[in-house]
Design a protein around this motif. Structure first.
Motif, PDB file in Angstrom:
ATOM      1  N   VAL A  82      -4.244  -3.488 -13.885  1.00  0.00           N
ATOM      2  CA  VAL A  82      -5.018  -2.974 -12.750  1.00  0.00           C
ATOM      3  C   VAL A  82      -4.420  -3.512 -11.456  1.00  0.00           C
ATOM      4  CG1 VAL A  82      -7.301  -2.770 -11.701  1.00  0.00           C
ATOM      5  CG2 VAL A  82      -7.081  -3.017 -14.190  1.00  0.00           C
ATOM      6  N   ALA A  83      -4.347  -2.665 -10.451  1.00  0.00           N
ATOM      7  CA  ALA A  83      -3.927  -3.090  -9.111  1.00  0.00           C
ATOM      8  C   ALA A  83      -4.790  -2.375  -8.084  1.00  0.00           C
ATOM      9  CB  ALA A  83      -2.446  -2.780  -8.881  1.00  0.00           C
ATOM     10  N   ARG A  84      -5.074  -3.059  -6.981  1.00  0.00           N
ATOM     11  CA  ARG A  84      -5.964  -2.491  -5.976  1.00  0.00           C
ATOM     12  C   ARG A  84      -5.238  -1.443  -5.145  1.00  0.00           C
ATOM     13  NH1 ARG A  84      -8.034  -2.592  -0.886  1.00  0.00           N
ATOM     14  NH2 ARG A  84     -10.293  -2.291  -0.801  1.00  0.00           N
ATOM     15  N   LEU A  85      -5.920  -0.330  -4.927  1.00  0.00           N
ATOM     16  CA  LEU A  85      -5.395   0.739  -4.076  1.00  0.00           C
ATOM     17  C   LEU A  85      -6.549   1.480  -3.444  1.00  0.00           C
ATOM     18  CD1 LEU A  85      -3.048   2.542  -3.049  1.00  0.00           C
ATOM     19  CD2 LEU A  85      -3.414   3.967  -5.085  1.00  0.00           C
ATOM     20  N   ASP A  86      -6.585   1.502  -2.122  1.00  0.00           N
ATOM     21  CA  ASP A  86      -7.546   2.298  -1.362  1.00  0.00           C
ATOM     22  C   ASP A  86      -6.749   3.346  -0.604  1.00  0.00           C
ATOM     23  OD1 ASP A  86      -9.390   3.438   0.312  1.00  0.00           O
ATOM     24  OD2 ASP A  86     -10.126   1.555   1.158  1.00  0.00           O
ATOM     25  N   LEU A  87      -6.801   4.583  -1.064  1.00  0.00           N
ATOM     26  CA  LEU A  87      -5.976   5.638  -0.490  1.00  0.00           C
ATOM     27  C   LEU A  87      -6.348   5.984   0.942  1.00  0.00           C
ATOM     28  CD1 LEU A  87      -5.754   7.901  -3.623  1.00  0.00           C
ATOM     29  CD2 LEU A  87      -3.795   6.861  -2.471  1.00  0.00           C
ATOM     30  N   ALA A  88      -7.557   5.629   1.355  1.00  0.00           N
ATOM     31  CA  ALA A  88      -7.966   5.890   2.738  1.00  0.00           C
ATOM     32  C   ALA A  88      -7.408   4.857   3.700  1.00  0.00           C
ATOM     33  CB  ALA A  88      -9.488   5.919   2.837  1.00  0.00           C
ATOM     34  N   SER A  89      -6.808   3.796   3.181  1.00  0.00           N
ATOM     35  CA  SER A  89      -6.227   2.727   3.998  1.00  0.00           C
ATOM     36  C   SER A  89      -4.720   2.741   3.849  1.00  0.00           C
ATOM     37  CB  SER A  89      -6.786   1.365   3.565  1.00  0.00           C
ATOM     38  OG  SER A  89      -5.996   0.315   4.097  1.00  0.00           O
ATOM     39  N   GLN A  90      -4.025   3.075   4.922  1.00  0.00           N
ATOM     40  CA  GLN A  90      -2.572   3.083   4.865  1.00  0.00           C
ATOM     41  C   GLN A  90      -2.007   1.695   4.559  1.00  0.00           C
ATOM     42  OE1 GLN A  90       0.028   5.664   5.492  1.00  0.00           O
ATOM     43  NE2 GLN A  90      -1.707   6.792   4.625  1.00  0.00           N
ATOM     44  N   GLU A  91      -2.656   0.660   5.038  1.00  0.00           N
ATOM     45  CA  GLU A  91      -2.186  -0.696   4.753  1.00  0.00           C
ATOM     46  C   GLU A  91      -2.285  -0.993   3.262  1.00  0.00           C
ATOM     47  OE1 GLU A  91      -0.521  -2.786   6.667  1.00  0.00           O
ATOM     48  OE2 GLU A  91      -0.574  -1.096   8.070  1.00  0.00           O
ATOM     49  N   ASN A 105      -6.858  12.352   0.281  1.00  0.00           N
ATOM     50  CA  ASN A 105      -6.312  13.219  -0.762  1.00  0.00           C
ATOM     51  C   ASN A 105      -4.843  13.564  -0.535  1.00  0.00           C
ATOM     52  OD1 ASN A 105      -8.925  13.151  -1.689  1.00  0.00           O
ATOM     53  ND2 ASN A 105      -9.435  15.233  -1.046  1.00  0.00           N
ATOM     54  N   HIS A 106      -4.425  13.689   0.729  1.00  0.00           N
ATOM     55  CA  HIS A 106      -3.017  14.000   0.978  1.00  0.00           C
ATOM     56  C   HIS A 106      -2.241  12.823   1.562  1.00  0.00           C
ATOM     57  CE1 HIS A 106       0.756  15.789   1.931  1.00  0.00           C
ATOM     58  NE2 HIS A 106       0.583  15.560   3.222  1.00  0.00           N
ATOM     59  N   PHE A 107      -2.613  12.338   2.745  1.00  0.00           N
ATOM     60  CA  PHE A 107      -1.807  11.294   3.380  1.00  0.00           C
ATOM     61  C   PHE A 107      -1.680  10.053   2.498  1.00  0.00           C
ATOM     62  CE2 PHE A 107      -2.777  12.899   7.923  1.00  0.00           C
ATOM     63  CZ  PHE A 107      -1.641  13.677   7.920  1.00  0.00           C
ATOM     64  N   GLY A 108      -2.771   9.667   1.836  1.00  0.00           N
ATOM     65  CA  GLY A 108      -2.710   8.499   0.971  1.00  0.00           C
ATOM     66  C   GLY A 108      -1.682   8.669  -0.134  1.00  0.00           C
ATOM     67  N   HIS A 109      -1.724   9.815  -0.808  1.00  0.00           N
ATOM     68  CA  HIS A 109      -0.774  10.044  -1.896  1.00  0.00           C
ATOM     69  C   HIS A 109       0.635  10.316  -1.380  1.00  0.00           C
ATOM     70  CE1 HIS A 109      -4.308  10.888  -4.724  1.00  0.00           C
ATOM     71  NE2 HIS A 109      -3.653   9.870  -5.234  1.00  0.00           N
ATOM     72  N   PHE A 110       0.752  10.900  -0.209  1.00  0.00           N
ATOM     73  CA  PHE A 110       2.071  11.129   0.386  1.00  0.00           C
ATOM     74  C   PHE A 110       2.754   9.791   0.657  1.00  0.00           C
ATOM     75  CE2 PHE A 110       4.973  11.898   3.946  1.00  0.00           C
ATOM     76  CZ  PHE A 110       5.626  13.063   3.566  1.00  0.00           C
ATOM     77  N   THR A 111       2.016   8.883   1.302  1.00  0.00           N
ATOM     78  CA  THR A 111       2.579   7.563   1.597  1.00  0.00           C
ATOM     79  C   THR A 111       2.906   6.806   0.316  1.00  0.00           C
ATOM     80  OG1 THR A 111       1.363   7.424   3.684  1.00  0.00           O
ATOM     81  CG2 THR A 111       2.114   5.354   2.740  1.00  0.00           C
ATOM     82  N   LEU A 112       2.015   6.884  -0.658  1.00  0.00           N
ATOM     83  CA  LEU A 112       2.237   6.194  -1.919  1.00  0.00           C
ATOM     84  C   LEU A 112       3.497   6.706  -2.611  1.00  0.00           C
ATOM     85  CD1 LEU A 112       1.188   4.250  -4.135  1.00  0.00           C
ATOM     86  CD2 LEU A 112      -0.019   6.226  -5.112  1.00  0.00           C
ATOM     87  N   THR A 113       3.625   8.010  -2.710  1.00  0.00           N
ATOM     88  CA  THR A 113       4.766   8.596  -3.423  1.00  0.00           C
ATOM     89  C   THR A 113       6.079   8.262  -2.737  1.00  0.00           C
ATOM     90  OG1 THR A 113       3.326  10.407  -4.151  1.00  0.00           O
ATOM     91  CG2 THR A 113       5.700  10.733  -4.365  1.00  0.00           C
ATOM     92  N   LEU A 114       6.119   8.398  -1.414  1.00  0.00           N
ATOM     93  CA  LEU A 114       7.347   8.065  -0.698  1.00  0.00           C
ATOM     94  C   LEU A 114       7.638   6.571  -0.783  1.00  0.00           C
ATOM     95  CD1 LEU A 114       7.030  10.999   0.247  1.00  0.00           C
ATOM     96  CD2 LEU A 114       7.800  10.252   2.505  1.00  0.00           C
ATOM     97  N   GLY A 115       6.582   5.747  -0.792  1.00  0.00           N
ATOM     98  CA  GLY A 115       6.790   4.311  -0.907  1.00  0.00           C
ATOM     99  C   GLY A 115       7.354   3.901  -2.254  1.00  0.00           C
ATOM    100  N   TRP A 146       4.785   8.198  10.995  1.00  0.00           N
ATOM    101  CA  TRP A 146       5.674   7.503  11.904  1.00  0.00           C
ATOM    102  C   TRP A 146       4.951   7.072  13.175  1.00  0.00           C
ATOM    103  CZ3 TRP A 146      10.190  11.528  11.430  1.00  0.00           C
ATOM    104  CH2 TRP A 146      10.882  11.273  10.233  1.00  0.00           C
ATOM    105  N   SER A 147       3.976   7.885  13.596  1.00  0.00           N
ATOM    106  CA  SER A 147       3.244   7.539  14.817  1.00  0.00           C
ATOM    107  C   SER A 147       2.479   6.232  14.648  1.00  0.00           C
ATOM    108  CB  SER A 147       2.266   8.658  15.182  1.00  0.00           C
ATOM    109  OG  SER A 147       1.186   8.745  14.260  1.00  0.00           O
ATOM    110  N   LEU A 148       2.110   5.890  13.410  1.00  0.00           N
ATOM    111  CA  LEU A 148       1.433   4.608  13.166  1.00  0.00           C
ATOM    112  C   LEU A 148       2.376   3.445  13.431  1.00  0.00           C
ATOM    113  CD1 LEU A 148      -0.582   5.168   9.860  1.00  0.00           C
ATOM    114  CD2 LEU A 148      -1.422   5.219  12.211  1.00  0.00           C
ATOM    115  N   LYS A 149       3.630   3.611  13.033  1.00  0.00           N
ATOM    116  CA  LYS A 149       4.600   2.543  13.238  1.00  0.00           C
ATOM    117  C   LYS A 149       4.874   2.320  14.716  1.00  0.00           C
ATOM    118  CE  LYS A 149       6.987   3.583   8.886  1.00  0.00           C
ATOM    119  NZ  LYS A 149       8.270   3.960   8.251  1.00  0.00           N
TER     120      LYS A 149
END
Length: 314
Positions: free
Chosen positions: A78-87, A128-138, A309-312
């Motif tokens: 098990v590992a913690r993941l909150d998809l609504a949190s980019q961090e 549903n999208h940004f969380g999984h997008f960031t995860l997959t690219l990461g 990128w705008s977050l960075k």
């Protein structure tokens, strides 16, 4: 059209019985509840090492312990993941070590009250999208290292809305929670269309699916009366049977394991087979043309990258 020999009544375990996942590593987001549990169970039974990515670590650990006992597979973690949190998403990706063969983007939220994340994004699209997008690219390098499959759990709700690029986050239009959910599910499909175009030489494939109508915690934002009204309005009461969680996870297992999808991306499956184009304005079956539009898929990827990128830069 890809047909598999499985169908509506197939369970995830029946699909797993045809697969050998020994030596394969998998992540299942939202693996501590609903069809996520059955997805983890089936993958573990087929021999995979599975990581449950969940917001609630305690709930995830209870599931991992139970499934380790019932499947005999001790390689469930098990590992913690909150998809609504980019961090949280970035931290999960940074902490992943080694190859990854299956990424099951299963978690999501549905029909939530209007909520913005700290970044100002509408919650359903952010999760549903940004969380999984960031995860997959990461996790891209881990996926590329072995040749992998990414499976996006979408929904027939994608038929309710395309991605409204002019106002994804409801800055200028009235919020409608089903439309918001629909555009996030369309994004899940388009993600795979563009991934296929960009990653065809990387050994990574990505496809999407509709698990079916299943009573799970996903409906927690609906009262029983609202849920019944939604079913009545869609006509589902007369034309769609409910699936069990075990049946709901079957299409995920098909997309994750069938040799028929080797080297193929951008497809959408329902009831364990590739879906036909939607007909007759149905909100129940089929895939919408806008969900497989290469131009929309490329635009979504561009918007997603620019948003992140705008977050960075901030």
């Amino acid at each position: 059209m890809i047909t598999t020999g499985f169908g509506f009544d197939t369970t995830a375990q029946e699909v797993a019985n045809t697969a050998d996942l020994a030596g394969r590593r998998a992540i299942v987001t939202g693996g501590a509840s609903g069809i996520g549990v059955e997805t983890v169970r089936a993958l573990a039974t087929a021999g995979a090492e599975v990581t449950i990515a969940a917001r609630d670590i305690d709930a995830g650990q209870r599931v991992a312990t139970s499934l380790s006992r019932s499947t005999g597979n001790k390689r469930i973690s098990v590992a913690r993941l909150d998809l609504a949190s980019q961090e949280s998403v970035k931290a999960f990706a940074r902490n992943w070590d080694g190859p990854l063969h299956l990424l099951i983007n299963n978690a999501g939220v549905m029909a939530t009250p209007f909520t913005r994340t700290p970044e100002g994004w509408e919650l359903q699209f952010a999760t549903n999208h940004f969380g999984h997008f960031t995860l997959t690219l990461g996790l891209f390098n881990s996926l590329r290292a072995e040749g992998a499959r990414v499976v996006n759990v979408s929904s027939s709700a994608h038929l309710m809305s395309d991605v409204v690029f002019d106002d994804i986050h409801y800055a200028h239009r009235e919020y409608e929670r089903w439309q918001a959910y629909g555009q996030s599910k369309t994004a899940n499909i388009l993600f795979g269309v563009e991934a296929g175009a960009r990653w065809s030489g990387e050994g990574i494939t990505m496809n999407a699916l509709m698990p079916g109508s299943i009573a799970t915690n996903l409906q927690r934002h609906l009262t029983p009366e609202e849920l019944q009204e939604r079913i009545r309005q869609s006509g589902a009461a007369a034309t769609r049977r409910l699936k069990t969680p075990e049946q709901g996870a079957a299409t995920t297992l098909v997309v994750a394991t069938t040799p028929l999808l080797d080297g193929i991306s951008g497809r959408y499956f329902e009831d364990c087979n590739e879906a036909a184009p939607v007909s007759g304005g149905s909100h129940l079956r089929g895939v919408a043309p806008y969900a497989q539009d290469p131009e929309a898929a490329a635009q979504l990827w561009k918007v997603s990258e620019e948003t992140l990128w705008s977050l960075k830069a901030a």
